[in-house]
Design a protein around this motif. Structure first.
Motif, PDB file in Angstrom:
ATOM      1  N   LYS A   1      79.874  13.865  11.909  1.00 40.60           N
ATOM      2  CA  LYS A   1      80.363  13.764  13.293  1.00 40.60           C
ATOM      3  C   LYS A   1      81.011  12.405  13.523  1.00 40.60           C
ATOM      4  N   TYR A   2      82.225  12.433  13.979  1.00 41.55           N
ATOM      5  CA  TYR A   2      82.961  11.224  14.382  1.00 41.55           C
ATOM      6  C   TYR A   2      83.403  11.414  15.821  1.00 41.55           C
ATOM      7  N   PHE A   3      83.283  10.357  16.618  1.00 41.94           N
ATOM      8  CA  PHE A   3      83.946  10.362  17.920  1.00 41.94           C
ATOM      9  C   PHE A   3      85.179   9.470  17.744  1.00 41.94           C
ATOM     10  N   GLY A   4      86.321  10.043  17.577  1.00 40.06           N
ATOM     11  CA  GLY A   4      87.508   9.251  17.238  1.00 40.06           C
ATOM     12  C   GLY A   4      87.243   8.575  15.905  1.00 40.06           C
ATOM     13  N   ASP A   5      87.293   7.230  15.895  1.00 38.70           N
ATOM     14  CA  ASP A   5      87.040   6.483  14.650  1.00 38.70           C
ATOM     15  C   ASP A   5      85.562   6.154  14.477  1.00 38.70           C
ATOM     16  N   LEU A   6      84.766   6.451  15.493  1.00 40.08           N
ATOM     17  CA  LEU A   6      83.355   6.045  15.447  1.00 40.08           C
ATOM     18  C   LEU A   6      82.539   7.029  14.609  1.00 40.08           C
ATOM     19  N   PRO A   7      82.002   6.539  13.456  1.00 43.81           N
ATOM     20  CA  PRO A   7      81.199   7.460  12.649  1.00 43.81           C
ATOM     21  C   PRO A   7      79.776   7.553  13.195  1.00 43.81           C
ATOM     22  N   VAL A   8      79.361   8.724  13.616  1.00 43.85           N
ATOM     23  CA  VAL A   8      77.978   8.892  14.090  1.00 43.85           C
ATOM     24  C   VAL A   8      77.138   9.479  12.950  1.00 43.85           C
ATOM     25  N   VAL A   9      77.658  10.521  12.325  1.00 48.55           N
ATOM     26  CA  VAL A   9      77.047  11.031  11.088  1.00 48.55           C
ATOM     27  C   VAL A   9      78.176  11.046  10.055  1.00 48.55           C
ATOM     28  N   ALA A  10      78.136  10.084   9.128  1.00 49.38           N
ATOM     29  CA  ALA A  10      79.258   9.946   8.189  1.00 49.38           C
ATOM     30  C   ALA A  10      78.945  10.633   6.862  1.00 49.38           C
ATOM     31  N   GLU A  11      77.694  10.443   6.422  1.00 48.15           N
ATOM     32  CA  GLU A  11      77.254  11.089   5.187  1.00 48.15           C
ATOM     33  C   GLU A  11      76.887  12.525   5.536  1.00 48.15           C
ATOM     34  N   PRO A  12      77.402  13.526   4.813  1.00 50.99           N
ATOM     35  CA  PRO A  12      77.081  14.912   5.188  1.00 50.99           C
ATOM     36  C   PRO A  12      75.569  15.119   5.357  1.00 50.99           C
TER      37      PRO A  12
ATOM     38  N   PRO B   1      75.869   4.745  11.192  1.00 49.80           N
ATOM     39  CA  PRO B   1      75.884   6.200  11.110  1.00 49.80           C
ATOM     40  C   PRO B   1      74.586   6.741  10.513  1.00 49.80           C
ATOM     41  N   ALA B   2      74.074   7.784  11.155  1.00 51.99           N
ATOM     42  CA  ALA B   2      72.716   8.255  10.864  1.00 51.99           C
ATOM     43  C   ALA B   2      72.615   8.957   9.510  1.00 51.99           C
ATOM     44  N   TYR B   3      71.587   8.580   8.772  1.00 57.38           N
ATOM     45  CA  TYR B   3      71.182   9.374   7.614  1.00 57.38           C
ATOM     46  C   TYR B   3      69.656   9.367   7.576  1.00 57.38           C
ATOM     47  N   ILE B   4      69.083  10.246   6.767  1.00 57.23           N
ATOM     48  CA  ILE B   4      67.623  10.382   6.769  1.00 57.23           C
ATOM     49  C   ILE B   4      66.987   9.260   5.956  1.00 57.23           C
ATOM     50  N   LEU B   5      66.153   8.455   6.648  1.00 56.81           N
ATOM     51  CA  LEU B   5      65.421   7.403   5.945  1.00 56.81           C
ATOM     52  C   LEU B   5      64.137   7.966   5.346  1.00 56.81           C
ATOM     53  N   GLU B   6      63.477   8.840   6.146  1.00 53.60           N
ATOM     54  CA  GLU B   6      62.240   9.465   5.638  1.00 53.60           C
ATOM     55  C   GLU B   6      62.057  10.833   6.244  1.00 53.60           C
ATOM     56  N   ASP B   7      61.452  11.704   5.471  1.00 47.56           N
ATOM     57  CA  ASP B   7      61.180  13.078   5.902  1.00 47.56           C
ATOM     58  C   ASP B   7      59.686  13.298   5.625  1.00 47.56           C
ATOM     59  N   ILE B   8      58.885  13.325   6.702  1.00 47.30           N
ATOM     60  CA  ILE B   8      57.425  13.299   6.521  1.00 47.30           C
ATOM     61  C   ILE B   8      56.793  14.618   6.951  1.00 47.30           C
ATOM     62  N   ASN B   9      56.000  15.187   6.070  1.00 42.68           N
ATOM     63  CA  ASN B   9      55.288  16.423   6.375  1.00 42.68           C
ATOM     64  C   ASN B   9      53.947  16.060   7.027  1.00 42.68           C
ATOM     65  N   VAL B  10      53.920  16.087   8.356  1.00 43.80           N
ATOM     66  CA  VAL B  10      52.730  15.637   9.098  1.00 43.80           C
ATOM     67  C   VAL B  10      51.607  16.671   8.984  1.00 43.80           C
ATOM     68  N   THR B  11      51.974  17.939   8.991  1.00 45.67           N
ATOM     69  CA  THR B  11      50.953  18.991   8.931  1.00 45.67           C
ATOM     70  C   THR B  11      50.142  18.901   7.636  1.00 45.67           C
ATOM     71  N   GLN B  12      50.809  18.500   6.577  1.00 46.71           N
ATOM     72  CA  GLN B  12      50.092  18.342   5.304  1.00 46.71           C
ATOM     73  C   GLN B  12      49.010  17.262   5.428  1.00 46.71           C
ATOM     74  N   ILE B  13      49.255  16.283   6.267  1.00 53.97           N
ATOM     75  CA  ILE B  13      48.316  15.164   6.401  1.00 53.97           C
ATOM     76  C   ILE B  13      47.268  15.434   7.492  1.00 53.97           C
ATOM     77  N   LEU B  14      47.711  15.966   8.637  1.00 54.40           N
ATOM     78  CA  LEU B  14      46.801  16.122   9.789  1.00 54.40           C
ATOM     79  C   LEU B  14      46.330  17.555  10.009  1.00 54.40           C
ATOM     80  N   GLY B  15      46.925  18.514   9.311  1.00 55.68           N
ATOM     81  CA  GLY B  15      46.620  19.921   9.584  1.00 55.68           C
ATOM     82  C   GLY B  15      47.419  20.398  10.794  1.00 55.68           C
ATOM     83  N   SER B  16      47.316  21.690  11.092  1.00 50.64           N
ATOM     84  CA  SER B  16      48.155  22.210  12.174  1.00 50.64           C
ATOM     85  C   SER B  16      47.427  22.262  13.516  1.00 50.64           C
ATOM     86  N   GLN B  17      46.104  22.176  13.511  1.00 46.99           N
ATOM     87  CA  GLN B  17      45.358  22.156  14.782  1.00 46.99           C
ATOM     88  C   GLN B  17      45.356  20.736  15.326  1.00 46.99           C
TER      89      GLN B  17
END
Ligand SMILES: Nc1ncnc2c1ncn2[C@@H]1O[C@H](COP(=O)(O)OP(=O)(O)OP(=O)(O)O)[C@@H](O)[C@H]1O
Length: 262
Positions: free
Chosen positions: A13-24, A212-228
């Motif tokens: 996503k670019y707004f004109g020249d402004l890269p908001v999400v540059a890396e796919p 421009p935003a990219y994923i720094l970390e992807d954390i599976n919280v349910t694996q750590i805390l459970g779903s309840q």
């Protein structure tokens, strides 16, 4: 759970020249997952949410819901954004009921009962007959929350929806949102700046870099805390450990933000 439910496929996503999400940007959200987006101010979270809602389009790539490209808003996706505006000519109650007008199965009495339930939940029962111009901004935000929850959309896109609420109301709505998600298998993307709120709510947390935003970390919280999730989970050792790890990453993402501004 279907794994390929809500899919971001090589989105930029670019707004004109402004890269908001540059890396796919690629992300696959399974049906029923509670996803939380965390990241520095201005990194592009709202932009990603708006694109998921069909309010804005990607520069390249696409977002799909069950294989279908999202190109405009529709009733399958309910949104609560920071800049929500209610319909000034309708009462609070009518605003909430309006969200259910096209629901395929809700009867008149279901609409009435759900309106009452969600108004009570957000603490606005006494203001059911008021017009939005006569209530505060925080109360209008609660109308938006009630309307979106009541509408029964299968995907909820919530951009800092609880920011203006007091701590007790916020806690109550966090519990309710987890209940709705698990009992009704809704898929939720929720943006917050509050790390504790993120951990309490999320099955999974994405931490974004500064724009421009990219994923720094992807954390599976349910694996750590459970779903309840009860309020007691906030006192657990696992919760504290996760909070301290996340805060480090969030602080690092803000530091990179400031370096960019220099
Ligand atoms: N319509 C627009 N036209 C031009 N620039 C825009 C537009 N919308 C957003 N931006 C810019 O895109 C960047 C990302 O904005 P966005 O609102 O997505 O960030 P955010 O992560 O949601 O921030 P916050 O946490 O402060 O709400 C910002 O630099 C913003 O100024």
């Amino acid at each position: 759970m279907s794994d390929e439910y809500l899919v971001f496929d090589k989105v930029t996503k670019y707004f004109g020249d402004l890269p908001v999400v540059a890396e796919p940007f690629n992300l696959v959200i399974p049906k029923g997952q509670f996803m939380v987006f965390l990241g520095p101010s201005g990194c592009g979270k709202t932009t990603l949410m708006r694109m998921s809602g069909g309010l804005d389009s990607a520069s390249t790539g696409e977002i799909r819901l069950e294989g279908e490209k999202i190109s405009q808003p529709d009733a399958r996706r309910g949104m609560v954004f920071q800049s929500y505006s209610s319909f000034p000519w309708m009462t609070v109650e009518e605003n909430v009921a309006f969200g259910m007008r096209y629901h395929p199965t809700f009867t008149k009495s279901t609409v009435k009962q759900r309106t009452a339930h969600y108004l009570a939940l957000v603490g606005l029962s006494d203001f059911a007959s008021s017009y939005p111009s006569r209530i505060s901004g925080g109360m209008r935000q609660r109308v938006a929350i009630a309307r979106t929850l009541a509408a029964g959309s299968e995907v909820l896109l919530m951009d800092e929806p609880f920011g203006a609420l007091d701590a007790q109301r916020r806690e109550q709505l966090q519990l309710e949102l987890r209940r709705i998600q698990s009992e009704e298998s809704r898929t939720i993307i929720f943006v917050t700046h509050d790390v504790e709120e993120a951990i309490f709510l999320a099955d999974r947390i994405i931490i974004f870099s500064a724009r421009p935003a990219y994923i720094l970390e992807d954390i599976n919280v349910t694996q750590i805390l459970g779903s309840q999730r009860s309020l007691a989970v906030r006192d657990s050792h696992e919760f504290f450990a996760l909070k301290s790890t996340l805060l480090k990453t969030v602080r690092a993402s803000h530091r990179s933000d400031r370096q960019e501004e220099r």
